[in-house]
Motif scaffolding. Structure first.
Motif, mmCIF file in Angstrom:
data_model
loop_
_atom_site.group_PDB
_atom_site.id
_atom_site.type_symbol
_atom_site.label_atom_id
_atom_site.label_comp_id
_atom_site.label_asym_id
_atom_site.label_seq_id
_atom_site.Cartn_x
_atom_site.Cartn_y
_atom_site.Cartn_z
ATOM 1 N N ALA A 64 55.932 84.241 22.760
ATOM 2 C CA ALA A 64 56.509 84.063 21.428
ATOM 3 C C ALA A 64 56.038 82.925 20.632
ATOM 4 O O ALA A 64 55.471 83.131 19.381
ATOM 5 N N GLN A 65 56.043 81.688 21.102
ATOM 6 C CA GLN A 65 55.578 80.651 20.614
ATOM 7 C C GLN A 65 54.068 80.688 20.093
ATOM 8 O O GLN A 65 53.598 80.425 19.133
ATOM 9 N N TYR A 66 53.319 81.354 20.740
ATOM 10 C CA TYR A 66 51.868 81.585 20.741
ATOM 11 C C TYR A 66 51.628 82.375 19.283
ATOM 12 O O TYR A 66 51.020 82.053 18.590
ATOM 13 N N ASN A 67 52.505 83.567 19.538
ATOM 14 C CA ASN A 67 52.262 84.591 18.358
ATOM 15 C C ASN A 67 52.801 83.875 16.968
ATOM 16 O O ASN A 67 52.252 84.388 15.875
ATOM 17 N N LEU A 68 54.108 83.032 17.035
ATOM 18 C CA LEU A 68 54.378 82.703 16.017
ATOM 19 C C LEU A 68 53.374 81.571 15.334
ATOM 20 O O LEU A 68 53.289 81.558 14.091
ATOM 21 N N ALA A 69 52.761 80.995 16.128
ATOM 22 C CA ALA A 69 51.710 79.960 15.732
ATOM 23 C C ALA A 69 50.589 80.805 14.922
ATOM 24 O O ALA A 69 50.057 80.371 13.741
ATOM 25 N N ILE A 70 49.917 81.703 15.552
ATOM 26 C CA ILE A 70 49.082 82.791 14.842
ATOM 27 C C ILE A 70 49.593 83.203 13.352
ATOM 28 O O ILE A 70 48.734 83.066 12.500
ATOM 29 N N MET A 71 50.949 83.640 13.355
ATOM 30 C CA MET A 71 51.461 84.019 12.177
ATOM 31 C C MET A 71 51.456 82.951 10.903
ATOM 32 O O MET A 71 51.004 83.037 9.830
ATOM 33 N N TYR A 72 51.643 81.650 11.345
ATOM 34 C CA TYR A 72 51.569 80.475 10.618
ATOM 35 C C TYR A 72 50.264 80.119 10.165
ATOM 36 O O TYR A 72 49.900 79.623 9.151
ATOM 37 N N TYR A 73 49.333 80.354 11.188
ATOM 38 C CA TYR A 73 48.021 79.871 10.953
ATOM 39 C C TYR A 73 47.271 80.949 9.635
ATOM 40 O O TYR A 73 46.476 80.449 8.906
ATOM 41 N N GLY B 50 49.132 82.674 7.909
ATOM 42 C CA GLY B 50 49.991 82.983 6.585
ATOM 43 C C GLY B 50 50.407 84.362 6.659
ATOM 44 O O GLY B 50 50.557 85.136 5.668
ATOM 45 N N ASP B 51 50.835 84.765 7.917
ATOM 46 C CA ASP B 51 51.004 86.402 7.786
ATOM 47 C C ASP B 51 52.538 86.572 8.066
ATOM 48 O O ASP B 51 53.180 86.292 9.168
ATOM 49 N N GLY B 52 53.233 86.944 7.110
ATOM 50 C CA GLY B 52 54.806 87.100 6.894
ATOM 51 C C GLY B 52 55.427 85.916 7.023
ATOM 52 O O GLY B 52 56.636 85.882 6.991
ATOM 53 N N VAL B 53 54.844 84.627 6.609
ATOM 54 C CA VAL B 53 55.269 83.398 6.575
ATOM 55 C C VAL B 53 54.236 82.630 5.618
ATOM 56 O O VAL B 53 53.135 82.928 5.745
ATOM 57 N N PRO B 54 54.883 81.593 4.836
ATOM 58 C CA PRO B 54 53.850 80.773 4.172
ATOM 59 C C PRO B 54 52.709 79.937 4.926
ATOM 60 O O PRO B 54 53.144 79.580 6.142
ATOM 61 N N LEU B 55 51.453 80.127 4.703
ATOM 62 C CA LEU B 55 50.475 79.561 5.578
ATOM 63 C C LEU B 55 50.763 77.985 5.823
ATOM 64 O O LEU B 55 51.148 77.503 4.853
ATOM 65 N N SER B 56 50.764 77.530 7.006
ATOM 66 C CA SER B 56 50.906 76.297 7.415
ATOM 67 C C SER B 56 50.052 76.045 8.860
ATOM 68 O O SER B 56 50.706 76.404 9.942
ATOM 69 N N HIS B 57 49.083 75.280 8.736
ATOM 70 C CA HIS B 57 48.281 74.703 9.951
ATOM 71 C C HIS B 57 49.242 73.792 10.629
ATOM 72 O O HIS B 57 49.045 73.866 11.833
ATOM 73 N N THR B 58 50.152 72.960 9.998
ATOM 74 C CA THR B 58 50.959 72.069 10.589
ATOM 75 C C THR B 58 51.696 72.646 11.639
ATOM 76 O O THR B 58 52.043 72.460 12.749
ATOM 77 N N GLN B 59 52.497 73.881 11.118
ATOM 78 C CA GLN B 59 53.515 74.648 11.803
ATOM 79 C C GLN B 59 52.658 75.258 12.853
ATOM 80 O O GLN B 59 53.276 75.478 14.121
ATOM 81 N N ALA B 60 51.640 75.812 12.665
ATOM 82 C CA ALA B 60 50.662 76.461 13.659
ATOM 83 C C ALA B 60 50.528 75.463 14.664
ATOM 84 O O ALA B 60 50.582 75.894 15.917
ATOM 85 N N ALA B 61 50.251 74.254 14.290
ATOM 86 C CA ALA B 61 49.728 73.270 15.392
ATOM 87 C C ALA B 61 50.839 72.958 16.453
ATOM 88 O O ALA B 61 50.918 73.020 17.544
ATOM 89 N N ALA B 62 51.861 72.973 15.740
ATOM 90 C CA ALA B 62 53.437 72.652 16.472
ATOM 91 C C ALA B 62 53.706 73.691 17.335
ATOM 92 O O ALA B 62 54.038 73.415 18.574
#
Length: 352
Positions: A30-39, A41-53
């Motif tokens: 789930a952490q991996y999938n959430l990172a993809i969503m952040y990377y 900007g799918d269903g959430v504001p795009l954030s590479h910082t959040q993706a990295a985390a």
């Protein structure tokens, strides 16, 4: 389910909600999938910082794909400061788990020596691991190493075998290279028919060099039935993509009426395209067209300008043509021609 719309209506925002609930409970996938969503900007504001985390959380739990993607973020400086040491460390963790993309990346890192010792042997070692898993880019990279004798003993037959494995998977460059190998008989028996087969595979996928090479086979009847009209079709396709050799040759085909209706205006147009890309032979041919005035208006100034550009590259025919042309031109004409030549030269520099 909500992410991909399996059994329910697709809803990226709702998918993020459920991924987050599971991710915060420590579920690595789930952490991996959430990172993809952040990377993305799918269903959430795009954030590479959040993706990295979130990639890091999943990576620390051993998810190889997360380790590989976190490595890429460090390579590109997305969401984290660019750090080649971290990029290598995370790529290695994924590669040691058998991730072919990470293995291919490690090969590139060792070849480039990005904040690490450059090591061709290790590049080849990692590329072989990925290539053995069927990774087409790694197969191409390993083939290059065998061809060049970098990190491994030079072996054209081994190189050809890896190029062939890659070509069968579809990369156009590998298909074009196989065409070249069969054409030259390098690492494989010379076979023009096989060269034509692989050139066509790449040409059909839009590879301009392969289109031009296939055109030459049709022009000369090597491995295929000689067919100047078919040659013109492929030469045109390559020329339309900006392939300089194709533009030059298509100019000749129009000038000679070979495979196309003779048309000196089109010959001039295609030679001009190639000449403005710096092709010396095309520059000389333009000079000849304007010098002779056959089917085109004779123009000593344009002829001198183009001959001058070719002569600057030590083209002996252009130098001889300039000498003869100079003898019939006035000083004012020569001055105008030199100014035109300089103007064209500047345009070429800007264009290229």
């Amino acid at each position: 389910m909500y992410h991909h719309g399996k059994g329910v209506e697709q809803d990226s925002a709702l998918a993020v909600t459920w991924y987050r609930k599971a991710a915060e409970q420590g579920y690595a996938k789930a952490q991996y999938n959430l990172a993809i969503m952040y990377y993305h900007g799918d269903g959430v504001p795009l954030s590479h910082t959040q993706a990295a985390a979130w990639y890091r959380k999943a990576a620390e739990q051993g998810i190889a794909e997360a380790q590989y993607r976190l490595s890429n973020l460090y390579s590109d400086g997305e969401g984290v400061p660019q750090d080649w040491v971290e990029a290598e460390a995370w790529a290695r963790k994924a590669a040691e788990q058998g991730n072919a993309e990470a293995q291919n990346k490690l090969g590139l890192l060792f070849l480039a020596g990005m904040d690490m010792p450059q090591d061709n042997a290790k590049s080849a070692e990692w590329w072989r691991k990925a290539a053995d898993q069927g990774h087409p880019v790694a197969q191409c990279n390993l083939a290059f190493m065998y061809s060049a004798g970098k990190g491994v003993a030079q072996d054209h037959a081994e190189a050809a075998s890896w190029w062939l494995k890659a070509a069968k998977q579809g990369p156009e460059q590998a298909q074009f290279t196989m065409g070249n190998l069969f054409y030259r008989g390098q690492g494989v028996p010379q076979d023009y028919a096989q060269a034509g087969k692989w050139y066509r595979e790449a040409a059909d996928r839009g590879h301009a060099e392969a289109q031009c090479a296939l055109a030459h086979l049709y022009l000369n009847g090597n491995g295929v039935r000689k067919d100047s009209q078919e040659a013109a079709v492929w030469m045109q396709r390559a020329a339309d993509q900006g392939h300089i050799d194709a533009q030059y040759n298509l100019g000749h085909m129009f000038a000679d009426g070979n495979g196309v209706q003779q048309n000196y205006t089109k010959a001039e147009s295609w030679w001009l395209e190639a000449a403005m890309r710096g092709d010396i032979a095309a520059q000389y041919n333009l000079g000849t067209l304007y010098n002779n005035g056959i089917f085109l208006h004779q123009d000593d100034i344009k002829a001198f300008a183009w001959f001058s550009l070719a002569a600057d590259a030590d083209d002996e025919d252009a130098l001889a043509a300039l000498s003869m042309l100079r003898s019939r031109m006035s000083i004012d004409q020569i001055t105008s021609a030199m100014e035109l030549s300089k103007e064209i030269e500047n345009q070429i520099k800007v264009r290229n």
